[in-house]
Design a protein around this motif. Structure first.
Motif, PDB file in Angstrom:
ATOM      1  N   SER A  68       0.835  -1.213   0.000  1.00  0.00           N
ATOM      2  CA  SER A  68       0.000   0.000   0.000  1.00  0.00           C
ATOM      3  C   SER A  68       0.866   1.258   0.000  1.00  0.00           C
ATOM      4  O   SER A  68       0.513   2.254  -0.649  1.00  0.00           O
ATOM      5  N   LYS A  69       1.997   1.217   0.687  1.00  0.00           N
ATOM      6  CA  LYS A  69       2.901   2.382   0.699  1.00  0.00           C
ATOM      7  C   LYS A  69       3.547   2.587  -0.667  1.00  0.00           C
ATOM      8  O   LYS A  69       3.741   3.720  -1.105  1.00  0.00           O
ATOM      9  N   LEU A  70       3.888   1.476  -1.362  1.00  0.00           N
ATOM     10  CA  LEU A  70       4.442   1.590  -2.711  1.00  0.00           C
ATOM     11  C   LEU A  70       3.425   2.228  -3.656  1.00  0.00           C
ATOM     12  O   LEU A  70       3.771   3.109  -4.451  1.00  0.00           O
ATOM     13  N   ILE A  71       2.175   1.799  -3.561  1.00  0.00           N
ATOM     14  CA  ILE A  71       1.127   2.340  -4.428  1.00  0.00           C
ATOM     15  C   ILE A  71       0.934   3.827  -4.167  1.00  0.00           C
ATOM     16  O   ILE A  71       0.821   4.626  -5.101  1.00  0.00           O
ATOM     17  N   LYS A  72       0.926   4.228  -2.877  1.00  0.00           N
ATOM     18  CA  LYS A  72       0.768   5.649  -2.552  1.00  0.00           C
ATOM     19  C   LYS A  72       1.915   6.483  -3.109  1.00  0.00           C
ATOM     20  O   LYS A  72       1.728   7.658  -3.422  1.00  0.00           O
ATOM     21  N   ARG A  73       3.090   5.875  -3.226  1.00  0.00           N
ATOM     22  CA  ARG A  73       4.272   6.569  -3.737  1.00  0.00           C
ATOM     23  C   ARG A  73       4.380   6.512  -5.261  1.00  0.00           C
ATOM     24  O   ARG A  73       5.346   6.985  -5.837  1.00  0.00           O
ATOM     25  N   GLY A  74       3.397   5.882  -5.904  1.00  0.00           N
ATOM     26  CA  GLY A  74       3.387   5.842  -7.361  1.00  0.00           C
ATOM     27  C   GLY A  74       4.291   4.784  -7.967  1.00  0.00           C
ATOM     28  O   GLY A  74       4.720   4.911  -9.106  1.00  0.00           O
ATOM     29  N   ILE A  75       4.602   3.750  -7.219  1.00  0.00           N
ATOM     30  CA  ILE A  75       5.454   2.673  -7.714  1.00  0.00           C
ATOM     31  C   ILE A  75       4.570   1.461  -8.003  1.00  0.00           C
ATOM     32  O   ILE A  75       3.800   1.030  -7.141  1.00  0.00           O
ATOM     33  N   SER A  76       4.692   0.931  -9.198  1.00  0.00           N
ATOM     34  CA  SER A  76       3.876  -0.204  -9.601  1.00  0.00           C
ATOM     35  C   SER A  76       4.269  -1.459  -8.815  1.00  0.00           C
ATOM     36  O   SER A  76       5.450  -1.707  -8.563  1.00  0.00           O
ATOM     37  N   LEU A  77       3.280  -2.259  -8.448  1.00  0.00           N
ATOM     38  CA  LEU A  77       3.558  -3.506  -7.738  1.00  0.00           C
ATOM     39  C   LEU A  77       4.232  -4.530  -8.647  1.00  0.00           C
ATOM     40  O   LEU A  77       4.787  -5.513  -8.157  1.00  0.00           O
ATOM     41  N   LYS A  78       4.216  -4.303  -9.957  1.00  0.00           N
ATOM     42  CA  LYS A  78       4.940  -5.178 -10.875  1.00  0.00           C
ATOM     43  C   LYS A  78       6.447  -5.058 -10.657  1.00  0.00           C
ATOM     44  O   LYS A  78       7.192  -5.943 -11.028  1.00  0.00           O
ATOM     45  N   SER A  79       6.890  -3.952 -10.052  1.00  0.00           N
ATOM     46  CA  SER A  79       8.310  -3.731  -9.790  1.00  0.00           C
ATOM     47  C   SER A  79       8.790  -4.449  -8.546  1.00  0.00           C
ATOM     48  O   SER A  79       9.983  -4.650  -8.370  1.00  0.00           O
ATOM     49  N   PHE A  80       7.859  -4.829  -7.665  1.00  0.00           N
ATOM     50  CA  PHE A  80       8.238  -5.503  -6.418  1.00  0.00           C
ATOM     51  C   PHE A  80       8.004  -6.994  -6.588  1.00  0.00           C
ATOM     52  O   PHE A  80       6.878  -7.453  -6.704  1.00  0.00           O
ATOM     53  N   ASP A  81       9.089  -7.746  -6.613  1.00  0.00           N
ATOM     54  CA  ASP A  81       9.038  -9.188  -6.820  1.00  0.00           C
ATOM     55  C   ASP A  81       9.229  -9.871  -5.469  1.00  0.00           C
ATOM     56  O   ASP A  81      10.356  -9.976  -4.981  1.00  0.00           O
ATOM     57  N   ALA A  82       8.120 -10.301  -4.852  1.00  0.00           N
ATOM     58  CA  ALA A  82       8.176 -10.921  -3.529  1.00  0.00           C
ATOM     59  C   ALA A  82       7.942 -12.424  -3.646  1.00  0.00           C
ATOM     60  O   ALA A  82       7.116 -12.879  -4.433  1.00  0.00           O
ATOM     61  N   GLY A  83       8.667 -13.175  -2.838  1.00  0.00           N
ATOM     62  CA  GLY A  83       8.500 -14.622  -2.825  1.00  0.00           C
ATOM     63  C   GLY A  83       7.382 -15.031  -1.878  1.00  0.00           C
ATOM     64  O   GLY A  83       6.650 -14.201  -1.340  1.00  0.00           O
ATOM     65  N   GLU A  84       7.268 -16.334  -1.672  1.00  0.00           N
ATOM     66  CA  GLU A  84       6.273 -16.878  -0.753  1.00  0.00           C
ATOM     67  C   GLU A  84       6.844 -16.885   0.669  1.00  0.00           C
ATOM     68  O   GLU A  84       8.058 -16.991   0.856  1.00  0.00           O
ATOM     69  N   PRO A  85       5.975 -16.829   1.686  1.00  0.00           N
ATOM     70  CA  PRO A  85       6.463 -16.900   3.069  1.00  0.00           C
ATOM     71  C   PRO A  85       7.091 -18.272   3.348  1.00  0.00           C
ATOM     72  O   PRO A  85       6.595 -19.294   2.884  1.00  0.00           O
ATOM     73  N   TYR A  86       8.203 -18.259   4.071  1.00  0.00           N
ATOM     74  CA  TYR A  86       8.838 -19.509   4.465  1.00  0.00           C
ATOM     75  C   TYR A  86       9.268 -19.404   5.923  1.00  0.00           C
ATOM     76  O   TYR A  86       9.530 -18.312   6.434  1.00  0.00           O
ATOM     77  N   ALA A  87       9.316 -20.567   6.590  1.00  0.00           N
ATOM     78  CA  ALA A  87       9.684 -20.601   8.003  1.00  0.00           C
ATOM     79  C   ALA A  87      11.202 -20.537   8.125  1.00  0.00           C
ATOM     80  O   ALA A  87      11.931 -21.200   7.401  1.00  0.00           O
ATOM     81  N   SER A  88      11.665 -19.726   9.071  1.00  0.00           N
ATOM     82  CA  SER A  88      13.086 -19.615   9.358  1.00  0.00           C
ATOM     83  C   SER A  88      13.225 -19.540  10.870  1.00  0.00           C
ATOM     84  O   SER A  88      13.054 -18.480  11.466  1.00  0.00           O
ATOM     85  N   GLY A  89      13.475 -20.677  11.478  1.00  0.00           N
ATOM     86  CA  GLY A  89      13.521 -20.723  12.934  1.00  0.00           C
ATOM     87  C   GLY A  89      12.132 -20.528  13.497  1.00  0.00           C
ATOM     88  O   GLY A  89      11.196 -21.224  13.125  1.00  0.00           O
ATOM     89  N   LYS A  90      11.981 -19.542  14.379  1.00  0.00           N
ATOM     90  CA  LYS A  90      10.674 -19.284  14.997  1.00  0.00           C
ATOM     91  C   LYS A  90       9.859 -18.234  14.254  1.00  0.00           C
ATOM     92  O   LYS A  90       8.781 -17.869  14.698  1.00  0.00           O
ATOM     93  N   GLU A  91      10.387 -17.726  13.150  1.00  0.00           N
ATOM     94  CA  GLU A  91       9.657 -16.682  12.442  1.00  0.00           C
ATOM     95  C   GLU A  91       9.453 -17.051  10.979  1.00  0.00           C
ATOM     96  O   GLU A  91      10.114 -17.934  10.443  1.00  0.00           O
ATOM     97  N   TYR A  92       8.516 -16.341  10.357  1.00  0.00           N
ATOM     98  CA  TYR A  92       8.261 -16.495   8.930  1.00  0.00           C
ATOM     99  C   TYR A  92       8.869 -15.301   8.208  1.00  0.00           C
ATOM    100  O   TYR A  92       8.845 -14.181   8.716  1.00  0.00           O
ATOM    101  N   ARG A  93       9.421 -15.559   7.029  1.00  0.00           N
ATOM    102  CA  ARG A  93      10.065 -14.510   6.257  1.00  0.00           C
ATOM    103  C   ARG A  93       9.548 -14.495   4.830  1.00  0.00           C
ATOM    104  O   ARG A  93       9.204 -15.529   4.276  1.00  0.00           O
ATOM    105  N   ILE A  94       9.532 -13.308   4.263  1.00  0.00           N
ATOM    106  CA  ILE A  94       9.249 -13.120   2.842  1.00  0.00           C
ATOM    107  C   ILE A  94      10.396 -12.279   2.294  1.00  0.00           C
ATOM    108  O   ILE A  94      10.670 -11.197   2.812  1.00  0.00           O
ATOM    109  N   GLU A  95      11.072 -12.805   1.280  1.00  0.00           N
ATOM    110  CA  GLU A  95      12.144 -12.049   0.644  1.00  0.00           C
ATOM    111  C   GLU A  95      11.637 -11.492  -0.674  1.00  0.00           C
ATOM    112  O   GLU A  95      10.922 -12.171  -1.407  1.00  0.00           O
ATOM    113  N   GLY A  96      12.005 -10.264  -0.957  1.00  0.00           N
ATOM    114  CA  GLY A  96      11.587  -9.633  -2.198  1.00  0.00           C
ATOM    115  C   GLY A  96      12.674  -8.718  -2.714  1.00  0.00           C
ATOM    116  O   GLY A  96      13.638  -8.413  -2.013  1.00  0.00           O
TER     117      GLY A  96
END
Length: 162
Positions: A68-96
């Motif tokens: 939502s912050k990217l959209i407000k700043r005029g940046i297309s979501l096509k530019s942000f390439d995010a992966g799927e959430p994965y477990a890493s220890g006790k937390e979940y991570r998404i890398e993009g």
């Protein structure tokens, strides 16, 4: 003899706007009640954006805040390439990552669209991470721009119309 007209197709992102969107997302996450005590956060390290939280749903919620912050700043979501959430220890991570430039397969896809669906007088050539489109008719170039407005694989900008 008519002069050739041309324009360039590029995929660029304003790094400062991405940084501003990231800082706004960090601020909102730190202040929102539903993120308190969940270890939710978002960090930017050079080329990668790392989203982390204790639950998969929270990680997705943090990604939604950043989107939502990217959209407000005029940046297309096509530019942000995010992966799927994965477990890493006790937390979940998404890398993009923020995608800039047009890679070879995408450039070939664009030239194929121009060749198949565009006017016959238009020629597209790949020049590194951008494309140059040329034609004798400026109307044909406008038609190509209209044709590529709905391209889904990358956020395209049309510059240097001559």
């Amino acid at each position: 003899m008519a002069k050739e007209s041309s324009f360039d197709i590029v995929s660029q992102v304003d790094k400062q706007e991405v940084s501003n969107a990231l800082h706004q997302a960090q601020k909102e996450i730190s202040q929102r009640y539903d993120f308190r005590g969940t270890g939710a956060g978002i960090d930017y390290s050079g080329e990668k954006i790392l989203i982390r939280a204790e639950a998969e749903e929270r990680a997705k919620a943090v990604k939604d805040v950043f989107d939502s912050k990217l959209i407000k700043r005029g940046i297309s979501l096509k530019s942000f390439d995010a992966g799927e959430p994965y477990a890493s220890g006790k937390e979940y991570r998404i890398e993009g990552a923020i995608k800039e430039g047009i890679d070879q397969p995408t450039a070939k896809k664009i030239t194929k669209i121009i060749r198949d669906e565009g006017p016959k007088s238009v020629k597209a050539t790949i020049q590194g991470d951008e494309l140059r489109v040329t034609s004798k008719s400026r109307d044909d170039l406008q038609e190509v721009i209209t044709l590529l407005k709905d391209f889904d694989d990358a956020a395209l900008q049309f510059i240097n119309m001559r």
